[in-house]
Design a protein around this motif. Structure first.
Motif, PDB file in Angstrom:
ATOM      1  N   UNK A 161       0.816  -1.210   0.000  1.00 50.77           N
ATOM      2  CA  UNK A 161       0.000   0.000   0.000  1.00 50.77           C
ATOM      3  C   UNK A 161       0.852   1.264   0.000  1.00 50.77           C
ATOM      4  N   UNK A 162       0.301   2.317  -0.575  1.00 54.17           N
ATOM      5  CA  UNK A 162       0.952   3.628  -0.526  1.00 54.17           C
ATOM      6  C   UNK A 162       0.364   4.513   0.566  1.00 54.17           C
ATOM      7  N   UNK A 163      -0.309   3.938   1.546  1.00 56.78           N
ATOM      8  CA  UNK A 163      -0.798   4.712   2.696  1.00 56.78           C
ATOM      9  C   UNK A 163       0.347   5.527   3.284  1.00 56.78           C
ATOM     10  N   UNK A 164       0.117   6.822   3.503  1.00 56.32           N
ATOM     11  CA  UNK A 164       1.169   7.698   4.010  1.00 56.32           C
ATOM     12  C   UNK A 164       1.747   7.175   5.326  1.00 56.32           C
ATOM     13  N   UNK A 165       0.882   6.644   6.170  1.00 53.12           N
ATOM     14  CA  UNK A 165       1.301   6.227   7.512  1.00 53.12           C
ATOM     15  C   UNK A 165       2.116   4.938   7.474  1.00 53.12           C
ATOM     16  N   UNK A 166       2.050   4.216   6.340  1.00 47.28           N
ATOM     17  CA  UNK A 166       2.860   3.020   6.162  1.00 47.28           C
ATOM     18  C   UNK A 166       4.206   3.340   5.513  1.00 47.28           C
ATOM     19  N   UNK A 167       4.202   4.137   4.454  1.00 46.53           N
ATOM     20  CA  UNK A 167       5.429   4.338   3.675  1.00 46.53           C
ATOM     21  C   UNK A 167       6.385   5.334   4.311  1.00 46.53           C
ATOM     22  N   UNK A 168       5.943   6.081   5.315  1.00 41.27           N
ATOM     23  CA  UNK A 168       6.822   7.043   5.995  1.00 41.27           C
ATOM     24  C   UNK A 168       7.081   6.547   7.409  1.00 41.27           C
ATOM     25  N   UNK A 169       8.287   6.086   7.668  1.00 41.07           N
ATOM     26  CA  UNK A 169       8.636   5.514   8.971  1.00 41.07           C
ATOM     27  C   UNK A 169       8.615   6.550  10.087  1.00 41.07           C
ATOM     28  N   UNK A 170       8.487   7.838   9.732  1.00 42.45           N
ATOM     29  CA  UNK A 170       8.410   8.866  10.769  1.00 42.45           C
ATOM     30  C   UNK A 170       7.083   8.821  11.517  1.00 42.45           C
ATOM     31  N   UNK A 171       6.045   8.225  10.905  1.00 45.31           N
ATOM     32  CA  UNK A 171       4.768   8.084  11.592  1.00 45.31           C
ATOM     33  C   UNK A 171       4.843   6.870  12.518  1.00 45.31           C
ATOM     34  N   UNK A 172       4.597   7.045  13.794  1.00 40.48           N
ATOM     35  CA  UNK A 172       4.776   5.924  14.726  1.00 40.48           C
ATOM     36  C   UNK A 172       3.652   4.900  14.692  1.00 40.48           C
TER      37      UNK A 172
END
Length: 328
Positions: free
Chosen positions: A116-127
Motif C-alpha cells: 500500500x501507498x498509505x502515508x502512515x505506512x510508507x513514511x517511517x516517521x509516523x509511529x
C-alpha cells in the motif's frame, strides 16, 4: 550501515533455496521494494535477484486461455497482441498504472505483491501503523484518510491495495500460479489478497518460500466487452481514488454475465457480487445501473476525508458499465 547480501538465482530451484534464508526477499523490477528499503520500511537482509529466470513468456493455454509469466514487464503484458485483443481491460489497467519508465521495469508478479501507498505506512516517521509495526495502531483512521478504504476495512487498518492490474485480473477470474520447494499451487485471484482483519501486516495468502511463476487467464465470453475506468487526482502517475473493472456479456441488450470489481476502495480488489446479481438478467437502463451501483456500496463506510468516495464509486460503476455495454 546496513549490510545487504545479494544473490542471483540460476534457476527456479535455486531461487527457492535462496529465499529460505533468513531475511531474504525476491527482487524483480524493484520498483516497490527498493523504495521501501530506502525509506526504512522494509529492510531485508538478503535480496534474491530472479530477473534471469525464464518466467517472462506470454503464451496461449490449451484451454484457450492465456498465461502471463511473472517476470513479464507491465509494458510487455499491456502491449501483447493477445492481451490487447482478447483482454483489453487488462491492457487498459496496466497502461493506467505509473509512468512508462516504471512500467518498463515493473513485473506482473511484482505488481501483485506491491504494498500500500498509505502515508502512515510508507513514511517511517509516523509511529502508528499496524501494517508496518503490528500493535502500534492505525494513524489513518483519525488522520488524513482521503486515499483510504471505504469497504472491507477493520479497526486495525484502512489502507487500500494500489494495484490497477489486480483489479482487472479479479474481473477476469485470473489464477495466480505459485511454486515452492514442495509443490505448485494455483490460487484464484479473489483469494490471493487478504482483507486486513487483525493481521494487516499480511497482504496476501502466499506462504513463506513461495514464488509467483505465472498468472493465467481463462477463456472468457465477456472479456472483450469490458472497460477499466480509473479516477485520480491527476491524469498520470497517480494512484486511484476509485477504479472500476467492468465486463458484460449481453443477450439482446440484457445482461447475461456481469463482472464489477472496484479498486482504490479496499485492502484488496473488491468484487461487487451484490451489484452483479442486481444487474444480471436486466437491460442496461439507468434505473438498473443505478440500483447495481447502490448495491455495490451498500456496506461502505467513510472516515471523514474519504466520505466522497462512496458517491464517486457509485458514479464510476455506472460510467464503466455504460462504456462496457457500448463495446458489447
Amino acid at each position: 550501515m546496513h549490510s545487504l547480501f545479494y544473490d542471483r538465482a540460476r534457476d527456479i530451484d535455486d531461487a527457492l533455496a535462496l529465499i529460505a534464508q533468513p531475511g531474504a526477499r525476491f527482487i524483480g523490477g524493484g520498483t516497490n521494494l527498493l523504495d521501501l528499503y530506502k525509506s526504512g520500511v522494509d529492510i531485508p537482509e538478503r535480496i534474491v535477484d530472479i530477473t534471469r529466470l525464464p518466467l517472462a513468456a506470454i503464451a496461449a493455454l490449451p484451454d484457450g486461455g492465456l498465461s502471463i509469466g511473472a517476470l513479464a514487464s507491465n509494458t510487455a503484458a499491456a502491449n501483447h497482441p493477445e492481451v490487447r485483443m482478447r483482454y483489453p481491460m487488462l491492457a487498459e489497467a496496466l497502461l493506467a498504472g505509473a509512468s512508462a519508465q516504471l512500467r518498463n521495469m515493473a513485473t506482473v508478479g511484482g505488481n501483485l505483491m506491491q504494498r500500500t501507498r498509505c502515508f502512515y505506512f510508507v513514511d517511517a516517521a509516523f509511529p502508528r501503523c499496524n501494517k508496518r509495526v503490528p500493535g502500534s495502531g492505525c494513524g489513518a483512521k483519525d488522520g488524513i484518510n482521503r486515499q483510504h478504504a471505504i469497504l472491507g476495512a477493520s479497526d486495525a487498518c484502512i489502507a487500500v491495495n494500489p494495484s490497477d492490474m489486480a483489479v482487472a485480473l479479479a474481473a477476469l477470474d485470473a489464477t495466480v500460479v505459485v511454486k515452492s520447494k514442495e509443490d505448485e499451487r494455483r490460487i484464484p485471484i479473489d483469494d490471493f489478497h487478504r482483507l486486513p482483519g487483525d493481521e494487516p501486516q499480511r497482504d496476501t495468502t502466499l506462504e513463506p518460500g513461495e514464488l509467483i511463476v505465472a498468472v493465467e487467464l481463462p477463456p472468457s465470453p465477456f472479456a472483450a466487452n469490458s472497460h477499466y475506468l480509473k479516477l485520480r487526482d491527476r491524469a498520470s502517475y497517480a494512484f486511484a481514488l476509485v477504479s472500476v473493472a467492468a465486463a458484460l456479456e449481453l443477450d439482446e441488450g440484457v445482461a447475461k454475465t456481469v463482472r464489477i470489481v472496484l479498486g482504490g476502495v479496499a485492502h484488496k480488489p473488491w468484487r461487487a457480487r451484490e451489484a452483479e446479481a442486481q444487474l444480471t438478467g436486466k437491460p442496461l437502463s439507468d434505473d438498473a445501473l443505478n440500483a447495481a451501483a447502490a448495491a455495490a456500496l451498500a456496506g461502505a463506510r467513510g472516515y471523514g476525508y474519504n466520505d466522497f468516495k462512496i458517491e464517486l464509486a457509485q458514479r464510476a460503476i455506472v460510467r464503466a458499465l455504460r462504456t462496457a455495454g457500448e463495446r458489447a
